[in-house]
Structure formats: structure tokens, C-alpha cells
Design an enzyme around this catalytic site. Structure first.
Site, mmCIF file in Angstrom:
data_model
loop_
_atom_site.group_PDB
_atom_site.id
_atom_site.type_symbol
_atom_site.label_atom_id
_atom_site.label_comp_id
_atom_site.label_asym_id
_atom_site.label_seq_id
_atom_site.Cartn_x
_atom_site.Cartn_y
_atom_site.Cartn_z
ATOM 1 N N SER A 50 -60.265 -32.381 9.586
ATOM 2 C CA SER A 50 -61.364 -32.059 10.559
ATOM 3 C C SER A 50 -61.515 -30.779 11.031
ATOM 4 O O SER A 50 -62.079 -30.451 11.975
ATOM 5 C CB SER A 50 -60.920 -32.996 11.893
ATOM 6 O OG SER A 50 -59.823 -32.413 12.444
ATOM 7 N N THR A 173 -61.342 -32.360 15.517
ATOM 8 C CA THR A 173 -61.690 -31.162 16.157
ATOM 9 C C THR A 173 -60.295 -30.613 16.726
ATOM 10 O O THR A 173 -59.312 -31.776 17.032
ATOM 11 C CB THR A 173 -62.722 -31.311 17.194
ATOM 12 O OG1 THR A 173 -63.940 -31.465 16.873
ATOM 13 C CG2 THR A 173 -62.766 -29.660 18.106
ATOM 14 N N THR A 191 -63.383 -26.696 14.282
ATOM 15 C CA THR A 191 -63.857 -27.942 13.904
ATOM 16 C C THR A 191 -64.460 -27.891 12.527
ATOM 17 O O THR A 191 -65.260 -26.982 12.258
ATOM 18 C CB THR A 191 -64.724 -28.827 14.659
ATOM 19 O OG1 THR A 191 -64.683 -30.333 14.179
ATOM 20 C CG2 THR A 191 -66.270 -28.355 14.999
ATOM 21 N N ARG A 201 -76.096 -29.320 10.983
ATOM 22 C CA ARG A 201 -75.788 -29.889 12.350
ATOM 23 C C ARG A 201 -74.486 -28.984 13.124
ATOM 24 O O ARG A 201 -73.545 -28.935 12.587
ATOM 25 C CB ARG A 201 -75.369 -31.337 12.060
ATOM 26 C CG ARG A 201 -75.016 -32.172 13.218
ATOM 27 C CD ARG A 201 -73.494 -32.309 13.356
ATOM 28 N NE ARG A 201 -72.983 -33.072 14.777
ATOM 29 C CZ ARG A 201 -71.873 -32.821 15.045
ATOM 30 N NH1 ARG A 201 -70.940 -32.169 14.521
ATOM 31 N NH2 ARG A 201 -71.631 -33.675 16.108
ATOM 32 N N THR A 224 -63.065 -32.994 22.359
ATOM 33 C CA THR A 224 -63.019 -33.405 20.957
ATOM 34 C C THR A 224 -63.820 -34.783 20.937
ATOM 35 O O THR A 224 -63.992 -35.441 22.083
ATOM 36 C CB THR A 224 -61.830 -33.747 20.443
ATOM 37 O OG1 THR A 224 -61.063 -34.684 20.989
ATOM 38 C CG2 THR A 224 -60.951 -32.522 20.217
ATOM 39 N N GLY A 225 -64.211 -35.131 19.646
ATOM 40 C CA GLY A 225 -65.135 -36.571 19.528
ATOM 41 C C GLY A 225 -66.410 -36.203 19.225
ATOM 42 O O GLY A 225 -66.717 -35.290 18.754
#
Ligand code: GLY
Length: 319
Positions: A50, A173, A191, A201, A224-225
């Protein structure tokens, strides 16, 4: 309130970077140096799909990295987005912060900047990440080649249906918040973004205020997420603003997580996940997650090892 100096807190995968950061803090180094050192270790960890080398590529099979850094002493910030070929975007972000009048560079411009500043390029796509990409892009049809004329057609089909593929995988991340012995705070995030993302993106990680914010006067936060959520709610900045308004660290975190409930999301076929780590101006730390069993890591210069602690659980929907 205590006055905790010489402390690092971060996402669970940041643990591999803690020894480097703690060594810098023990030697009297700055929060910025320690934060960058920690994140570099995660970026170099090929097992982490990640962040950095080994990150899951975009839909075209190219690894694109995002990172940001913020200095809570001066509110200086630097960020890079959609950077290919350079394994340590956190260092490039720091260079943007320290040598340009800008905050964010992306894509080819960021890569040109990295080249001119002597950063070493590398192949970011490991065999494991390439295999993960092939599995998702070519999917089951890889063994049913009669369905499509050739691999190229199959690939183009996958690209057209890309938004459906996104629900199969992966957010990840790394982030750290550091307070040094002088009491200065720095926050660093890195990330490879949403696995199989559309080229270009950007999530929250390179966006100051969304995935990263630090202000010595109040505290710092990093997310994060699913970055789109943190962008829409300006989550990292919101934590710091709630601290400024006098909420406790836990209250500020809970309020920011509750703010996410207002987000309508027609693409949420899978459970959306958001995690935040935070530090107040005295060096107290906490973290929250929409997931029930999430953890974060923390270490002070007095501790021999990082400690893994549970995050506050604030689900996205009322139970
Ligand atoms: N939080 C990382 C991303 O959405 O790209």
C-alpha cells in the site's frame, strides 16, 4: 495534561519505521527528520502493498505514489501526487516544502522535480504487485481466453469496467505524527493509493487538510482509508480545528468520525473504512476507526518497543 516529548504515533504498518525515528529523536533530532525517516522505511518495505515500492499499481499497471509532510512549527507543507518511478515520495514532498514556493506537485512535473534534485528512480512494480494486478485486471477470464480474442482486448474490457473492479481491493497508506524533544510536531503520510485506481487519481494523502495536518499550537492528525471521504470532510484539519475549539483528543476524533456519516456514497458497495491517528499539542495520542478491531502504534523515546493499541471504534452507521 502531560507534556510528552520524543514520541511517534502512526498506522500499524508504520511500525517498521519506528526504530529509525526513535533513534533520531533520542539523538535530539527534529520531528521532521524522524517522520521522514520512519515513512522512508515503510516506502522501502516491499512486503507492504500500500506504500512505496511494491505498492499496488493503477489500472494500467503503473505504480503511482502520493505523499505529504507538514511542519507544525511553521505550518509549512509539501506534497506530491501520482509520482511514478521514485520510491520515496515523502522525500520529494519535503523537498517541495523546503525549496519551492509551492505546496503540491503532481505527475510529470513532480517527476521532473525529483530528477533535477537527484532523487534515484527505481522499478516500483514488484512481481507480487504485478501478479495482484494481473489477477484483478484479467481475473478469471485469464484461464478462459476463448471469451476474448486476445489479452489486449481483455485488458481494454477491464479498463472499461474499472469502477467495478475497485470494490475488490485495497486501501492502504502509512502515516506518522512525531513530537520531538523540543516540542515540535511533524506529520508525514505516504501511499500508493487505492489499488487499481484510475491514473491520476489522488486520495487524501497528498492533500493538506484532508489526510495530513499539523499545527504545534493545537495538535496534528493523519488519515488512512478511503481518501475520498477524508477529502470531502477535510478530516485531518477538522480534528485540529476541534482541538482548537477545546474538545479533548478523543472528543475531536469522535466528532470527525461522526461527520463522515453525512457523506452519501453511491459507490459504497463495500464497507467504507476510515482511520485517523491524532496527537494533541502536549503529545497525547489517540486514534479512531470505522472498523471495530483496528489498532495503531505508539512509542516514546523511553520505551524499548512500539506499543500496539486499540483505536476508538466509531462506525459509519448508528447500530
Ligand atoms: N488514504 C489513501 C488513499 O485514499 O489514497
Amino acid at each position: 495534561m502531560g507534556d510528552v516529548r520524543g514520541i511517534i504515533v502512526g498506522s500499524r504498518n508504520a511500525r517498521v519505521g519506528f526504530p529509525a525515528a526513535i533513534a533520531i529523536l533520542r539523538a535530539g533530532g527534529s520531528a521532521l527528520d524522524a517522520a521522514v525517516a520512519a515513512v522512508k522505511e515503510v516506502e522501502a518495505n516491499v512486503a507492504d502493498q500500500s506504500v512505496g515500492i511494491g505498492g499496488i499499481p493503477n489500472i494500467l499497471g503503473h505504480v503511482e505514489l502520493d505523499a505529504s509532510i507538514m511542519d507544525g512549527r511553521t505550518l509549512a507543507a509539501g506534497a506530491v501526487g501520482a509520482v511514478k518511478h521514485y520510491p520515496h515520495p515523502i522525500e520529494i514532498a519535503r523537498k517541495v516544502m523546503e525549496t519551492t514556493p509551492h505546496v503540491m506537485l503532481v505527475g510529470e512535473g513532480a517527476e521532473l522535480f525529483a530528477r533535477l534534485h537527484g532523487f534515484e528512480p527505481a522499478n516500483l512494480l514488484t512481481p507480487e504487485s504485478e501478479a495482484a494486478w494481473r489477477r484483478v485486471v484479467y481475473g478469471e477470464a485469464e484461464t478462459q481466453s476463448s471469451v476474448y480474442e486476445d489479452a489486449y482486448q481483455l485488458y481494454m474490457h477491464a479498463v472499461r469496467d474499472w469502477v467495478k473492479l475497485l470494490h475488490k481491493e485495497i486501501f492502504g497508506t502509512t502515516n506518522v505524527i512525531v513530537r520531538d524533544l523540543a516540542g515540535n510536531i511533524a506529520c508525514a503520510v505516504s501511499t500508493s493509493g487505492w489499488g487499481f485506481k484510475w491514473p491520476g487519481r489522488l486520495g487524501d494523502s497528498p492533500i493538506i487538510g484532508a489526510g495530513n495536518y499539523a499545527d504545534n499550537r493545537y495538535g496534528a492528525a493523519a488519515c488512512t482509508g478511503r481518501g475520498e471521504m477524508a477529502i470531502r470532510c477535510a478530516s485531518a484539519h477538522s480534528v485540529v480545528m476541534y482541538l482548537r475549539q477545546g474538545l479533548s483528543l478523543e472528543e475531536a476524533l469522535c466528532q470527525v468520525m461522526l461527520d463522515l456519516r453525512a457523506l452519501e456514497d453511491p459507490f459504497a458497495e463495500r464497507a467504507n473504512v476510515m482511520n485517523i491517528v491524532a496527537m494533541d499539542r502536549w503529545g497525547n495520542v489517540a486514534a479512531a476507526s470505522t472498523a471495530s478491531d483496528a489498532t495503531y502504534v505508539v512509542q516514546t523515546v523511553e520505551m524499548d518497543e512500539p506499543e500496539e493499541r486499540p483505536r476508538l471504534h466509531v462506525p459509519l452507521t448508528e447500530s
